[in-house]
Design a protein around this motif. Sequence first.
Motif, PDB file in Angstrom:
ATOM      1  N   TRP A 101       7.075  -0.695  -3.068  1.00 23.18           N
ATOM      2  CA  TRP A 101       6.416  -1.742  -3.841  1.00 23.18           C
ATOM      3  C   TRP A 101       7.418  -2.734  -4.429  1.00 23.18           C
ATOM      4  O   TRP A 101       7.096  -3.901  -4.645  1.00 23.18           O
TER       5      TRP A 101
ATOM      6  N   ARG B  14       1.325  -8.392   4.644  1.00 21.70           N
ATOM      7  CA  ARG B  14       1.102  -7.889   6.009  1.00 21.70           C
ATOM      8  C   ARG B  14       0.481  -8.966   6.892  1.00 21.70           C
ATOM      9  O   ARG B  14       0.806  -9.081   8.076  1.00 21.70           O
TER      10      ARG B  14
ATOM     11  N   TYR C 104       0.280  -6.102  -0.930  1.00 25.65           N
ATOM     12  CA  TYR C 104       0.218  -5.459   0.381  1.00 25.65           C
ATOM     13  C   TYR C 104      -0.421  -6.356   1.456  1.00 25.65           C
ATOM     14  O   TYR C 104       0.223  -6.734   2.435  1.00 25.65           O
ATOM     15  N   VAL C 105      -1.701  -6.724   1.274  1.00 25.21           N
ATOM     16  CA  VAL C 105      -2.433  -7.422   2.344  1.00 25.21           C
ATOM     17  C   VAL C 105      -1.837  -8.806   2.620  1.00 25.21           C
ATOM     18  O   VAL C 105      -1.666  -9.199   3.779  1.00 25.21           O
TER      19      VAL C 105
ATOM     20  N   SER D  94       1.607   2.614   4.404  1.00 24.72           N
ATOM     21  CA  SER D  94       2.252   1.636   5.280  1.00 24.72           C
ATOM     22  C   SER D  94       3.676   1.346   4.837  1.00 24.72           C
ATOM     23  O   SER D  94       4.608   1.296   5.660  1.00 24.72           O
TER      24      SER D  94
ATOM     25  N   GLY E  70      -1.825   0.875   1.601  1.00 24.06           N
ATOM     26  CA  GLY E  70      -0.616   0.097   1.398  1.00 24.06           C
ATOM     27  C   GLY E  70       0.589   0.976   1.130  1.00 24.06           C
ATOM     28  O   GLY E  70       1.675   0.752   1.674  1.00 24.06           O
ATOM     29  N   TRP E  71       0.403   1.994   0.296  1.00 28.73           N
ATOM     30  CA  TRP E  71       1.503   2.921   0.001  1.00 28.73           C
ATOM     31  C   TRP E  71       1.960   3.616   1.278  1.00 28.73           C
ATOM     32  O   TRP E  71       3.165   3.740   1.541  1.00 28.73           O
TER      33      TRP E  71
ATOM     34  N   VAL F   1      -8.115  -2.773   6.881  1.00 27.22           N
ATOM     35  CA  VAL F   1      -8.346  -3.430   5.593  1.00 27.22           C
ATOM     36  C   VAL F   1      -9.717  -4.089   5.582  1.00 27.22           C
ATOM     37  O   VAL F   1     -10.497  -3.944   4.625  1.00 27.22           O
TER      38      VAL F   1
ATOM     39  N   GLU G  59      -3.853  -2.552  11.705  1.00 26.78           N
ATOM     40  CA  GLU G  59      -3.742  -2.187  10.285  1.00 26.78           C
ATOM     41  C   GLU G  59      -4.607  -3.114   9.430  1.00 26.78           C
ATOM     42  O   GLU G  59      -5.312  -2.671   8.518  1.00 26.78           O
TER      43      GLU G  59
ATOM     44  N   THR H  14      -2.693  -4.558  -4.292  1.00 26.59           N
ATOM     45  CA  THR H  14      -3.377  -4.445  -3.010  1.00 26.59           C
ATOM     46  C   THR H  14      -3.415  -5.769  -2.257  1.00 26.59           C
ATOM     47  O   THR H  14      -2.939  -5.872  -1.122  1.00 26.59           O
TER      48      THR H  14
END
Length: 232
Positions: free
Chosen positions: A66, A152, A148-149, A58, A55-56, A32, A28, A144
């Motif tokens: 969120w 993760r 998200y990143v 995932s 991201g959404w 990115v 994943e 983002t």
Amino acid sequence: METQTIRRSFRDRIGALLRDNQLVIAAEMLVVVLFQALHVAGLLPTETIPLLLLGWLSLWLRRSGWRQIGMVRPANWARTILLGIVIGVAFNALDVGIVLPLLERVTGQALDLSQFDSLQGNIAVLFIWVALAWTLGAFGEEMTWRGYVFNRLADLLGRSRAGWVLSLILVAVLFGLGHRYQGVTGVADNIMWSILYGLLYLVSGRNLWLPMIAHGVENTTSFVLLYSGFSF
């Protein structure tokens, strides 16, 4: 009912892989990196929108959202807004007055902001860039990269203290490289800004609002300076 059960079980199976399998999480994150590489190479106008969609997806597959990564009401709105404004203005002043001149001396290259040449003295263009600063910049990039990143990568690295620190650095490098159009000085400068936003995210209890506000204010003040004819 049976169809819904099949769909739910498929979603849950994929979600379990995304939550628990380190190889899948690594894959994943490679996606990115691929999106960012395409952006840096000029093959993707912006990496923010596709990464936000990734991201959404995932989060949806993992039955998360969120809210779980920071899009929640802060404990004190007034304090968060005021602090975000102060940090955005103060650190931008520090950046323009001290950090950028030092970086330019070290790299031997001036910050390249030629992309914003049309901004000087043009109020309509200023409004457009400020709107983008808050939508794609403050909200899009923070959701983002910090939301998200960052999370993760921390999942991949075990969410230990060392894992969060390494994630902070890796996200900052990727974020900085996305600003390659500003030259090596711009990349280095944005790496430092990413570290600041990441630290704001962590110290606020992994709440996205403080880095979002600081990010939007920093971008807005920079665009106002460019509009006014200020030379970085």
